[in-house]
Motif scaffolding. Structure first.
Motif, PDB file in Angstrom:
ATOM      1  N   THR A  80       0.825  -1.196   0.000  1.00 58.73           N
ATOM      2  CA  THR A  80       0.000   0.000   0.000  1.00 58.73           C
ATOM      3  C   THR A  80       0.865   1.253   0.000  1.00 58.73           C
ATOM      4  OG1 THR A  80      -1.686  -1.131   1.272  1.00 58.73           O
ATOM      5  CG2 THR A  80      -1.838   1.235   1.170  1.00 58.73           C
ATOM      6  N   LEU A  90      -3.799  11.312  -0.511  1.00 59.71           N
ATOM      7  CA  LEU A  90      -5.186  11.357  -0.966  1.00 59.71           C
ATOM      8  C   LEU A  90      -6.063  10.408  -0.163  1.00 59.71           C
ATOM      9  CD1 LEU A  90      -7.274  12.406  -2.954  1.00 59.71           C
ATOM     10  CD2 LEU A  90      -6.578  10.625  -4.543  1.00 59.71           C
ATOM     11  N   VAL A  91      -5.532   9.211   0.111  1.00 58.48           N
ATOM     12  CA  VAL A  91      -6.314   8.228   0.859  1.00 58.48           C
ATOM     13  C   VAL A  91      -6.645   8.740   2.254  1.00 58.48           C
ATOM     14  CG1 VAL A  91      -6.281   5.931   1.893  1.00 58.48           C
ATOM     15  CG2 VAL A  91      -5.478   6.254  -0.439  1.00 58.48           C
ATOM     16  N   LYS A 128     -10.320   9.685   3.823  1.00 55.75           N
ATOM     17  CA  LYS A 128     -10.821   9.116   5.073  1.00 55.75           C
ATOM     18  C   LYS A 128     -11.193  10.216   6.056  1.00 55.75           C
ATOM     19  CE  LYS A 128      -8.292   4.779   4.997  1.00 55.75           C
ATOM     20  NZ  LYS A 128      -7.232   4.016   5.665  1.00 55.75           N
ATOM     21  N   ILE A 138     -10.653  17.490  -3.705  1.00 60.72           N
ATOM     22  CA  ILE A 138     -10.224  16.262  -4.356  1.00 60.72           C
ATOM     23  C   ILE A 138     -10.848  16.184  -5.740  1.00 60.72           C
ATOM     24  CG2 ILE A 138     -10.301  13.752  -4.211  1.00 60.72           C
ATOM     25  CD1 ILE A 138     -10.424  14.064  -1.162  1.00 60.72           C
ATOM     26  N   ASP A 180      -7.923  12.760  -9.670  1.00 57.86           N
ATOM     27  CA  ASP A 180      -7.186  12.175  -8.544  1.00 57.86           C
ATOM     28  C   ASP A 180      -7.814  10.853  -8.126  1.00 57.86           C
ATOM     29  OD1 ASP A 180      -5.354  14.165  -8.416  1.00 57.86           O
ATOM     30  OD2 ASP A 180      -6.389  15.289  -6.833  1.00 57.86           O
ATOM     31  N   LEU A 181      -9.135  10.858  -8.037  1.00 54.92           N
ATOM     32  CA  LEU A 181      -9.850   9.664  -7.597  1.00 54.92           C
ATOM     33  C   LEU A 181      -9.663   8.520  -8.577  1.00 54.92           C
ATOM     34  CD1 LEU A 181     -13.193  11.154  -6.219  1.00 54.92           C
ATOM     35  CD2 LEU A 181     -11.274  10.224  -4.934  1.00 54.92           C
ATOM     36  N   LEU A 187      -6.337   6.537  -8.309  1.00 55.49           N
ATOM     37  CA  LEU A 187      -6.033   5.729  -7.128  1.00 55.49           C
ATOM     38  C   LEU A 187      -5.673   4.298  -7.536  1.00 55.49           C
ATOM     39  CD1 LEU A 187      -8.829   6.744  -4.599  1.00 55.49           C
ATOM     40  CD2 LEU A 187      -6.378   7.007  -4.270  1.00 55.49           C
ATOM     41  N   ASP A 188      -4.636   3.772  -6.908  1.00 57.59           N
ATOM     42  CA  ASP A 188      -4.283   2.386  -7.231  1.00 57.59           C
ATOM     43  C   ASP A 188      -5.213   1.426  -6.495  1.00 57.59           C
ATOM     44  OD1 ASP A 188      -2.866   1.472  -4.618  1.00 57.59           O
ATOM     45  OD2 ASP A 188      -1.993   3.431  -5.076  1.00 57.59           O
ATOM     46  N   SER A 248      -5.170   1.278  -2.681  1.00 61.08           N
ATOM     47  CA  SER A 248      -5.805   2.439  -2.055  1.00 61.08           C
ATOM     48  C   SER A 248      -7.322   2.314  -2.117  1.00 61.08           C
ATOM     49  CB  SER A 248      -5.378   3.724  -2.758  1.00 61.08           C
ATOM     50  OG  SER A 248      -3.990   3.888  -2.645  1.00 61.08           O
ATOM     51  N   ILE A 280      -9.868   2.125   1.014  1.00 61.58           N
ATOM     52  CA  ILE A 280     -11.004   3.015   1.228  1.00 61.58           C
ATOM     53  C   ILE A 280     -12.315   2.235   1.339  1.00 61.58           C
ATOM     54  CG2 ILE A 280     -12.401   4.800   0.106  1.00 61.58           C
ATOM     55  CD1 ILE A 280      -9.700   5.970  -0.862  1.00 61.58           C
TER      56      ILE A 280
END
Lengths: 104, 93
Positions: free
Chosen positions: A24, A29-30, A34, B10, B14-15, B18-19, B22, B26
């Motif tokens: 990870t 951003l993550v 959150k 955001i 960007d969203l 996400l890999d 990630s 989430i």
């Protein structure tokens, strides 16, 4: 679950409970996502609480024809409501821990 | 209000970038928060309902032993009723 979690947005929790998966990538951003989710939830909970306490304490403390206020009643009603919230939270959590399959 | 700040901070791009890890991260987070939130909303509902039934005056900010017992019983009887109703409905089918 403590009532305080309603207001805190629980950021610490959100950050720390991940067992840092080796692959990870800890993107900002993550954690930002959150954090925003936690914040939205905290706002929703606080709003719900304010609405419910107002409704109940209005009913308990105000009498028709609403000619006068009763601040001391409202103050103690708020304290009482918070105590009730905690008491019910304890009772409910105890109950769902006893029979996790039975309750929706 | 907070909705707009979310989309401002955001971006969609960007969203989308996400890999997978990630995303999974989430998703897990949402699942946990979602179930916590369900419990919270139930407590809001029970408190609202049981406060009306058990608390008749608010001159004393402390809960009396009787009031505390009533709140406790109220939650448990509500859940009993809920279980009974679900069983009753299952029998109808």
């Amino acid at each position: 679950m403590a009532l305080s979690s309603i207001f805190s947005g629980n950021n610490n929790n959100a950050e720390q409970q991940q067992p840092t998966n080796t692959t990870t990538t800890k993107t900002p951003l993550v954690s930002e996502l959150k954090q925003q989710i936690s914040q939205e939830l905290a706002i929703a909970n606080a709003t719900e609480l304010v609405n419910k306490v107002t409704e109940n304490c209005f009913e308990t403390c105000m009498k028709t024809p609403y000619a006068e206020g009763n601040d001391s009643c409202v103050d103690s009603c708020l304290a009482k409501y918070m105590r009730s919230w905690n008491s019910i939270s304890r009772a409910y959590i105890q109950r769902i821990q006893q029979s996790p399959d039975k309750n929706a | 209000m907070s909705q707009s700040t979310t989309s401002a901070n955001i971006s969609q791009a960007d969203l989308q970038n996400l890999d997978d890890n990630s995303k999974k991260d989430i998703m897990n987070f949402l699942e946990v928060e979602n179930s916590k939130q369900k419990v919270q909303m139930s407590i809001h509902q029970f408190t609202n309902m049981c406060f009306k039934q058990c608390i008749t005056n608010a001159t004393n900010p402390e809960l009396s032993a009787g009031e505390e017992q009533c709140l406790n019983n109220c939650v448990n009887r509500f859940l009993d009723t809920n279980i009974r109703i679900v069983k009753g409905l299952q029998n109808i089918q």
